[in-house]
Design an enzyme around this catalytic site. Structure first.
Site, mmCIF file in Angstrom:
data_model
loop_
_atom_site.group_PDB
_atom_site.id
_atom_site.type_symbol
_atom_site.label_atom_id
_atom_site.label_comp_id
_atom_site.label_asym_id
_atom_site.label_seq_id
_atom_site.Cartn_x
_atom_site.Cartn_y
_atom_site.Cartn_z
ATOM 1 C CD GLU A 68 -3.155 -5.753 4.142
ATOM 2 O OE1 GLU A 68 -4.172 -5.132 4.532
ATOM 3 O OE2 GLU A 68 -1.999 -5.313 4.258
ATOM 4 C CD GLU B 125 -2.816 -1.218 2.426
ATOM 5 O OE1 GLU B 125 -2.634 -0.383 3.334
ATOM 6 O OE2 GLU B 125 -3.704 -2.085 2.477
#
Length: 843
Positions: free
Chosen positions: A516, A441
């Site tokens: 995720e 991220e």
């Protein structure tokens, strides 16, 4: 101090032995064959920010030999100086409200044999948090700022061969920001390496395979031989392959390479490549993790100057649009993300604690771990190699643009290539490592050049494994074309437009994985009535709650079913961890999950502002499938029912102790690997329910009227009885019952025993609502290391011997004293309860 010096002198015969035979010896770690642990007998002192919030100025030149350290704390490493607390409400919840920020100084004395003046000496740090600086005998040796990486420094120029050597280490976390609890200090193992001047370079052995056939494979070994002498040297290189058993014993020799004779320039490095067909080899696989070890001997002037070991396994991995393939068969990734802390132990590494975590996950059906979001401790990879666990090895949580002011962005310009190369070189021989991840991220998800640059660094070192990156802006990464550089598209949560990208010419053949998923949140054993999901900073364990970017597990299961080409998923997270207590977490980096959705970003910003003002009393996460004490939550059995479809199991929730809800309806959920189930309450059937494939992952009875007694479920599969479970209304807590994950432990191996403390009624059933203060006493040959109960709101110090049970359970962690003899005795008491006692044998 004299006692410690004598102890080190006694070690010298072992340190400087050179084994003449390989078989029947125990493999310790990759690299030179006689690594010596430097974990014991350090002195420590903390400066800068103190645990109580005061500030202690740091004196100058604490690395000097003249420093008086006799009043410093004596301890062994691995050591985390933040985990002792205390918890403080003025500290950030995202780092566990623990005082990890400070300056730590460590010093240690050691001696070397004067006859080894012709040898090279190195020190290997498996990880130091953070900004480590090292001195030997008052001379600066070197630094490595990134706390998650392993590194080696050359001590040879500074060694005193005729007396005491003093090593000094400075660590600094005052300006190390993190989105989770990072720990502080020398929190991984330390090794002293002695070798001849001509030796295999650090991480200079790379083992690969090619030309797979039914019963043979070509073994390819690349070696870098280093000459530290001022003269050119001729060396003979001999490499042999041995079997390596589950207990790390080196077994029979199975292959020998032809010896090579090489000439190495003064202070130069010579690269050589070995290749040989390996017949009748054994595959490394999930169910059969066969391992080998390569032993390379360097011989100069008739003497062995180095004996180098590299453990490895032989497996064939491939990825495509159709999935991940291991040794020719498709394997769905059933993975979890895990942070590096070990709960009540903090960040300090302990192999037996890691092994306990892995065994719990394996029982659930997990087959892979993503090392979120940093290179792991080496012990995790050795255990994964031994147990057949697949690893996504991850490098960074930030690149050049930081998520926090003092995160990796400060290191990126100078260190990103060194850090990425260190991770790949250290881990490239581990068969468990199947994916490299260059980030999570990161702010530059749409940056084409930077993504390609980092992929190129990895590929130049290892082109045999796929490279990925975790995107919480997958649309942006795809639209910019940045993720075209990747072998695998990593998606964090946002699968809403997966169908669109599957049709895009650029990505229709791109393998994709959930790096995720879910982020379901819950507190173990907590249930609320009606529509209430959160109350008193606890979260219902009906497994229905998640932050705005997440979803309940059932939704992700359905997504995986809808898109069968997905490689699988990494659930956030396997275990609860210190810090990041979402949804009671005011950390503004949560906003990054909605960087392309202004509306949701504004809504979340308002929620974060309220949280910041209210100061929630939470110190650890709610994401875990397993709580921080290692006790499975209900969700554990939901994943087990899906990930182990051939394992007969069923699980009922909630518990059945509801004295204030007699005659009222209580939803009952059942997780089972069966296809249908029938529910009974006190013998009364509430009917059968059947799963719809791809849609239903739990069976729910919403109209169950509560009456005390017995709830039973019988599950069926293909029309036949498959599994059953039952829960009962218990009496009040009467007894303390102790059980341990081990009946005996090795003192020398720093093994821990994890003692489960259960509060039961007179009939022996755990009382699921019992929250009672307990006292833990440890006597004999051992000590109490830590306690916990899995409650994310508990501010009791982990080192306390007083611990309240949380919904019927608590945990005590004990360790043997290597300097004593005898067994460990554990006694737990609580008011109104029959004492619990047990012994742990010590080897």
């Amino acid at each position: 101090m004299m006692k410690k010096a004598l102890k080190l002198i006694l070690l010298l015969p072992f340190i400087y032995s050179c084994k003449s035979q390989v078989t029947n010896h125990t493999f310790v770690r990759n690299e030179q064959g006689n690594p010596i642990s430097l974990d014991e007998d350090w002195r420590f002192i903390r400066y800068g920010y103190q645990p109580d919030g005061t500030y202690r100025p740091e004196p100058d030149s604490l690395y000097q030999l003249t420093v008086d350290d006799t009043q410093w704390e004596e301890l062994d490493v691995p050591h985390d100086f933040g985990i002792t607390g205390p918890f403080r409400m003025d500290l950030a919840g995202n780092t566990g409200r623990l005082p990890y920020q400070g300056i730590g100084w460590y010093r240690k004395d050691f001696y070397v044999n004067p006859s080894d003046a012709d040898q090279s000496f190195y020190i290997d740090f498996d990880g130091v948090m953070a900004y480590a600086k090292i001195w030997l005998n008052g001379k600066y040796v070197g630094t490595w700022p990134y706390g998650y990486n392993s590194f080696r420094l050359d001590l040879t120029p500074y060694i005193n061969f005729n007396g005491k050597n003093t090593i000094a280490v400075r660590t600094d976390t005052e300006k190390w920001d993190s989105r989770w609890y990072p720990g502080a200090g020398i929190y991984r193992n330390v090794w002293l390496i002695k070798t001849g001047k001509v030796h295999v370079k650090h991480w200079g052995s790379k083992i690969g395979t090619s030309n797979f056939k039914e019963k043979s494979v070509d073994l390819d070994i690349s070696l870098e031989i280093e000459n530290k002498l001022p003269d050119s040297k001729q060396a003979i290189v001999k490499t042999q392959i041995y079997e390596l058993d589950h207990n790390d014993r080196i077994g029979k020799k199975v292959l020998s390479f032809d010896q090579h004779q090489i000439q190495i320039e003064p202070r130069g490095i010579q690269k050589i490549k070995l290749k040989k067909n390996f017949p009748n080899f054994k595959y490394w696989d999930i169910s059969s993790p066969n391992r080998y070890v390569a032993c390379t001997r360097i011989i100069v002037d008739g003497k062995v100057t180095d004996r180098h070991y590299s453990s490895f396994g032989i497996r064939d991995i491939k990825v495509s649009r159709n999935g991940f393939f291991l040794n020719g068969r498709r394997v769905e990734i059933k993975g979890v993300c895990n942070h590096h802390d070990l709960g009540a132990l903090g960040a300090a590494v302990n192999t037996s604690a890691l092994e306990r975590q892995l065994d719990i996950l394996l029982e659930m059906g997990c087959n892979s771990i993503r090392t979120s979001h940093n290179p792991p401790t080496p012990e995790l990879l050795y255990l994964a190699d031994k147990k057949g666990i697949l690893i996504m090895d991850e490098a960074f949580d930030a690149w050049e643009r930081g998520k926090r002011e003092w995160d990796y962005n400060k290191l990126y310009p100078e260190w990103h290539q060194k850090d990425l190369e260190a991770m790949v070189r250290r881990d490239w021989n581990h068969p468990s490592v199947i994916f490299w991840s260059i980030g999570n991220e990161v702010m530059e998800q749409q940056n084409v050049a930077m993504t390609q640059h980092l992929v190129d660094i990895v590929k130049q070192l290892d082109s045999t494994r796929p490279v990925t990156n975790g995107y919480n802006d997958p649309n942006g990464g795809r639209a910019s074309g940045a993720c075209q550089a990747l072998d695998i598209m990593g998606v964090n949560y946002f699968f809403g437009e997966q169908a669109k990208w599957d049709k895009d010419e650029r990505y229709k053949d791109k393998p994709t994985i959930g790096t995720e998923t879910s982020s379901c949140i819950s507190s173990r054993g907590v249930y609320f009535g009606g529509d209430t999901l959160r109350k008193d900073f606890q979260i219902t364990s009906y497994d229905l709650d998640s932050p705005p970017w997440g979803c309940k597990p059932d939704v992700q299961f359905a997504t995986n079913h809808q898109y069968p080409h997905l490689l699988g998923e990494y659930v956030w997270t396997g275990f609860d961890y210190l810090g990041e207590p979402t949804p009671f977490n005011s950390d503004k980096t949560n906003l990054l999950n909605f960087r392309t959705d202004p509306g949701k970003k504004k809504e979340l910003m308002e929620q974060l502002k309220k949280l910041e003002e209210s100061q929630p009393p939470s110190r650890s996460s709610y994401f875990g499938i397993v709580d921080m004490a290692g006790f499975p939550k209900d969700r554990y059995y939901l994943y087990q029912s899906v990930w182990r479809p051939d394992y007969p199991m069923t699980h009922i929730l909630p518990h059945w102790n509801w004295p204030d809800r007699i005659g009222k309806k209580i939803p009952v959920h059942v997780y089972t690997s069966g296809t249908e189930a029938e529910l009974f309450v006190n013998g009364k059937s509430y009917g059968k329910k059947t799963k719809t494939p791809g849609k239903d992952y739990r069976l729910v009875w919403d109209d169950v009227v509560y009456t005390p007694g017995v709830v039973k479920v019988i599950a069926y599969k293909n029309g036949k009885k498959w599994a059953e479970d039952e829960i009962k209304t218990t009496g009040k807590a009467q007894k303390i019952v102790l059980s341990s994950d081990k009946t005996n432990i090795h003192a020398a191996k720093k093994e821990l025993a994890f003692i489960k403390i259960s509060l039961t009624d007179e009939s022996g059933y755990v009382v699921p609502t019992a929250c009672i203060p307990l006292k833990i006493e440890v006597s004999g040959n051992g000590r109490l290391v830590a306690t916990d109960n899995g409650d994310p709101t508990s501010f009791t110090p982990f080192q306390s011997n007083c611990r309240e049970s949380f919904n019927g359970l608590a945990l005590a962690i004990v360790q043997a004293d290597s300097k004593k003899k005898g067994n460990i005795h554990i006694k737990v008491t609580g008011e109104g309860l029959k004492d619990g006692e047990m012994d742990i044998a010590v080897k």
